[in-house]
Scaffold this motif. Sequence first.
Motif, PDB file in Angstrom:
ATOM      1  N   ALA A 294       0.829  -1.204   0.000  1.00 48.93           N
ATOM      2  CA  ALA A 294       0.000   0.000   0.000  1.00 48.93           C
ATOM      3  C   ALA A 294       0.865   1.256   0.000  1.00 48.93           C
ATOM      4  CB  ALA A 294      -0.931  -0.013   1.210  1.00 48.93           C
ATOM      5  N   PHE A 295       1.939   1.212   0.775  1.00 55.42           N
ATOM      6  CA  PHE A 295       2.885   2.337   0.817  1.00 55.42           C
ATOM      7  C   PHE A 295       3.463   2.604  -0.571  1.00 55.42           C
ATOM      8  CE2 PHE A 295       7.521   3.283   1.365  1.00 55.42           C
ATOM      9  CZ  PHE A 295       7.403   4.596   1.787  1.00 55.42           C
TER      10      PHE A 295
ATOM     11  N   ASP B 295       6.517   7.603  -5.682  1.00 56.29           N
ATOM     12  CA  ASP B 295       7.022   7.463  -7.050  1.00 56.29           C
ATOM     13  C   ASP B 295       8.386   6.791  -7.109  1.00 56.29           C
ATOM     14  OD1 ASP B 295       4.869   9.066  -8.483  1.00 56.29           O
ATOM     15  OD2 ASP B 295       5.540  10.519  -6.989  1.00 56.29           O
ATOM     16  N   ALA B 296       9.061   6.683  -5.988  1.00 50.57           N
ATOM     17  CA  ALA B 296      10.343   5.988  -5.873  1.00 50.57           C
ATOM     18  C   ALA B 296      10.551   5.668  -4.406  1.00 50.57           C
ATOM     19  CB  ALA B 296      11.492   6.840  -6.396  1.00 50.57           C
TER      20      ALA B 296
ATOM     21  N   THR C 136      13.594   4.513  -1.382  1.00 53.91           N
ATOM     22  CA  THR C 136      14.960   4.265  -0.947  1.00 53.91           C
ATOM     23  C   THR C 136      14.920   3.910   0.528  1.00 53.91           C
ATOM     24  OG1 THR C 136      17.246   5.100  -1.046  1.00 53.91           O
ATOM     25  CG2 THR C 136      15.546   6.662  -0.334  1.00 53.91           C
ATOM     26  N   PHE C 137      16.082   3.681   1.127  1.00 57.45           N
ATOM     27  CA  PHE C 137      16.106   3.324   2.549  1.00 57.45           C
ATOM     28  C   PHE C 137      17.296   3.985   3.220  1.00 57.45           C
ATOM     29  CE2 PHE C 137      17.823  -0.160  -0.025  1.00 57.45           C
ATOM     30  CZ  PHE C 137      19.118  -0.275   0.458  1.00 57.45           C
ATOM     31  N   GLU C 138      17.205   4.135   4.545  1.00 58.01           N
ATOM     32  CA  GLU C 138      18.236   4.849   5.286  1.00 58.01           C
ATOM     33  C   GLU C 138      19.080   3.934   6.168  1.00 58.01           C
ATOM     34  OE1 GLU C 138      17.266   7.300   8.573  1.00 58.01           O
ATOM     35  OE2 GLU C 138      16.446   5.551   9.575  1.00 58.01           O
ATOM     36  N   PHE C 139      18.787   2.658   6.199  1.00 60.06           N
ATOM     37  CA  PHE C 139      19.604   1.718   6.973  1.00 60.06           C
ATOM     38  C   PHE C 139      19.412   0.312   6.429  1.00 60.06           C
ATOM     39  CE2 PHE C 139      15.670   0.659   8.627  1.00 60.06           C
ATOM     40  CZ  PHE C 139      15.664  -0.105   9.776  1.00 60.06           C
ATOM     41  N   GLU C 140      20.294  -0.611   6.848  1.00 60.24           N
ATOM     42  CA  GLU C 140      20.342  -1.929   6.224  1.00 60.24           C
ATOM     43  C   GLU C 140      19.379  -2.956   6.786  1.00 60.24           C
ATOM     44  OE1 GLU C 140      24.763  -0.645   6.348  1.00 60.24           O
ATOM     45  OE2 GLU C 140      22.874  -0.124   7.305  1.00 60.24           O
ATOM     46  N   ASN C 141      18.825  -2.723   7.957  1.00 63.66           N
ATOM     47  CA  ASN C 141      18.074  -3.782   8.629  1.00 63.66           C
ATOM     48  C   ASN C 141      16.636  -3.894   8.126  1.00 63.66           C
ATOM     49  OD1 ASN C 141      20.374  -4.341  10.039  1.00 63.66           O
ATOM     50  ND2 ASN C 141      19.781  -3.191  11.857  1.00 63.66           N
ATOM     51  N   VAL C 142      16.536  -3.978   6.808  1.00 62.79           N
ATOM     52  CA  VAL C 142      15.277  -4.233   6.124  1.00 62.79           C
ATOM     53  C   VAL C 142      15.470  -5.509   5.318  1.00 62.79           C
ATOM     54  CG1 VAL C 142      13.596  -3.349   4.477  1.00 62.79           C
ATOM     55  CG2 VAL C 142      14.847  -1.745   5.942  1.00 62.79           C
ATOM     56  N   GLU C 143      14.480  -6.382   5.300  1.00 60.06           N
ATOM     57  CA  GLU C 143      14.624  -7.632   4.568  1.00 60.06           C
ATOM     58  C   GLU C 143      14.766  -7.363   3.069  1.00 60.06           C
ATOM     59  OE1 GLU C 143      14.995 -10.740   5.362  1.00 60.06           O
ATOM     60  OE2 GLU C 143      14.952 -10.341   7.523  1.00 60.06           O
ATOM     61  N   PRO C 144      15.798  -7.918   2.433  1.00 57.85           N
ATOM     62  CA  PRO C 144      15.955  -7.731   0.989  1.00 57.85           C
ATOM     63  C   PRO C 144      14.738  -8.181   0.194  1.00 57.85           C
ATOM     64  CG  PRO C 144      17.969  -8.624   1.936  1.00 57.85           C
ATOM     65  CD  PRO C 144      16.930  -8.655   3.023  1.00 57.85           C
ATOM     66  N   VAL C 145      14.020  -9.203   0.680  1.00 58.70           N
ATOM     67  CA  VAL C 145      12.839  -9.659  -0.042  1.00 58.70           C
ATOM     68  C   VAL C 145      11.783  -8.567  -0.103  1.00 58.70           C
ATOM     69  CG1 VAL C 145      11.737 -10.689   2.012  1.00 58.70           C
ATOM     70  CG2 VAL C 145      11.183 -11.545  -0.281  1.00 58.70           C
ATOM     71  N   ALA C 146      11.705  -7.742   0.949  1.00 60.13           N
ATOM     72  CA  ALA C 146      10.757  -6.630   0.942  1.00 60.13           C
ATOM     73  C   ALA C 146      11.145  -5.606  -0.116  1.00 60.13           C
ATOM     74  CB  ALA C 146      10.701  -5.971   2.322  1.00 60.13           C
ATOM     75  N   ILE C 147      12.448  -5.332  -0.230  1.00 60.67           N
ATOM     76  CA  ILE C 147      12.925  -4.391  -1.250  1.00 60.67           C
ATOM     77  C   ILE C 147      12.624  -4.934  -2.641  1.00 60.67           C
ATOM     78  CG2 ILE C 147      14.968  -3.261  -2.202  1.00 60.67           C
ATOM     79  CD1 ILE C 147      14.111  -2.148   0.489  1.00 60.67           C
ATOM     80  N   ALA C 148      12.840  -6.216  -2.853  1.00 62.11           N
ATOM     81  CA  ALA C 148      12.572  -6.819  -4.154  1.00 62.11           C
ATOM     82  C   ALA C 148      11.085  -6.730  -4.498  1.00 62.11           C
ATOM     83  CB  ALA C 148      13.035  -8.269  -4.160  1.00 62.11           C
ATOM     84  N   GLN C 149      10.220  -6.972  -3.512  1.00 64.23           N
ATOM     85  CA  GLN C 149       8.779  -6.891  -3.759  1.00 64.23           C
ATOM     86  C   GLN C 149       8.350  -5.464  -4.088  1.00 64.23           C
ATOM     87  OE1 GLN C 149       7.303  -8.556  -0.087  1.00 64.23           O
ATOM     88  NE2 GLN C 149       7.420 -10.676  -0.836  1.00 64.23           N
ATOM     89  N   LEU C 150       8.914  -4.492  -3.362  1.00 61.53           N
ATOM     90  CA  LEU C 150       8.596  -3.097  -3.649  1.00 61.53           C
ATOM     91  C   LEU C 150       9.076  -2.703  -5.033  1.00 61.53           C
ATOM     92  CD1 LEU C 150       9.528  -1.527  -0.191  1.00 61.53           C
ATOM     93  CD2 LEU C 150       7.239  -1.735  -1.145  1.00 61.53           C
ATOM     94  N   GLY C 151      10.276  -3.203  -5.393  1.00 64.96           N
ATOM     95  CA  GLY C 151      10.853  -2.862  -6.686  1.00 64.96           C
ATOM     96  C   GLY C 151      10.034  -3.360  -7.862  1.00 64.96           C
TER      97      GLY C 151
ATOM     98  N   ARG D  94       6.933  -2.921  -8.048  1.00 61.92           N
ATOM     99  CA  ARG D  94       5.808  -2.002  -8.222  1.00 61.92           C
ATOM    100  C   ARG D  94       6.255  -0.575  -8.507  1.00 61.92           C
ATOM    101  NH1 ARG D  94       0.494  -0.810  -4.323  1.00 61.92           N
ATOM    102  NH2 ARG D  94      -0.712   0.053  -6.050  1.00 61.92           N
ATOM    103  N   VAL D  95       7.399  -0.164  -7.931  1.00 59.85           N
ATOM    104  CA  VAL D  95       7.853   1.220  -8.060  1.00 59.85           C
ATOM    105  C   VAL D  95       9.378   1.207  -8.054  1.00 59.85           C
ATOM    106  CG1 VAL D  95       7.850   1.647  -5.557  1.00 59.85           C
ATOM    107  CG2 VAL D  95       7.512   3.558  -7.128  1.00 59.85           C
TER     108      VAL D  95
END
Length: 361
Positions: A63-64, A69-70, A72-87, A89-90
């Motif tokens: 939903a976010f 429109d793009a 990014t992230f400010e630190f590393e402790n986010v699951e890469p799978v979440a980044i891939a899923q977001l990527g 869509r946007v």
Amino acid sequence: MSAIPPGSTIGILGSGQLGRMLAVAAAQLGYRCHIYAPESGPACDVAAAFTQGAYDDSPALYAFAGQVDAITFEFENVEPVAIAQLGARVPTRPHSLSLDIARYRVAEKEWAAQIGGRTAPWRGVSDLPSLETALADVGAPAILKTTLFGYDGKGQARIDSPADATAAWSEIGSPVLEGGFPAILEGRVDFFAEFSVIVCRGTDGATVAWDVPENLHREGILATSSVPASAPVLAQAEEATAFAVAMANKLGHVGVLTCEFFATPDGPVFNEMAPRVHNSGHWTIEGAVTSQFENHIRAICGLPLGSTTLTGAAVEMTNLIGADAGRWPALLGEGDAHLHLYGKHEARPGRKMGHVTRVRR
């Protein structure tokens, strides 16, 4: 690849001070920022919107992504799978590979070796017996680190002799990690200085690098970053910068990438990387024509990168840690002090409350 125009909204994962400074830089270029994080933080004070949610909450993240429109992230402790899923869509920059490599210390070392970098001697560790075997190979003194989630000296234990193995394993929490090593043992590096290389890579593959800051740490936390670095560090800057650019290119990274090094008699030894803006680059806000934060925004939006030329003869950034932030009235009274307070209300020991930068003309 078309640029994301001013007036668009940039999503930032993380609500800390790095997100705050990214949002300020984005606003200066005409962008709005929308923060996503488990709890409110300094970035929310300067952003147009905030969504509270867990980093593993896929419906909330989806939903976010529909509101920006793009990303990014400010630190590393986010699951890469979440980044891939977001990527999917946007546009999400850097992509998940940069995050995956940077957050897992074993992968960092392996990638560094692939591009010809020096590292400390190391071994992956899965349990106490394997730690004892690793100590026999690497020797002591050494540092035992968790492979995930460590920062500012956290998740680390010093081992002065093999007899310290059991206590060190307990100190880092005997972590569990599926499909990889939960810890890494790194041999001691004899170094005379610490420094970092901060580069930024655009969507077109163009790269820029800032002058190399020499870093001084206290109790595992960055205390000061100074430019220009000392002559012995400068003698290793070209090689280290070439390594950082090679790492960014190999990853296909977009945005700021920071590599930390030890300066040793044998040359620069790679310590670790961060796929984001970095504390040792805070001096660039006043000390460079284009800050690390502005160039990161430019990069992820597909804009031309700005000049990294120094604005003065020398620059020094000092972190305000814990009670240091109470010095703000005196710092405001200095004619050459650029004060940045992050809006944190509780000055706990070891907590980064702000920083001050001085530029010598």
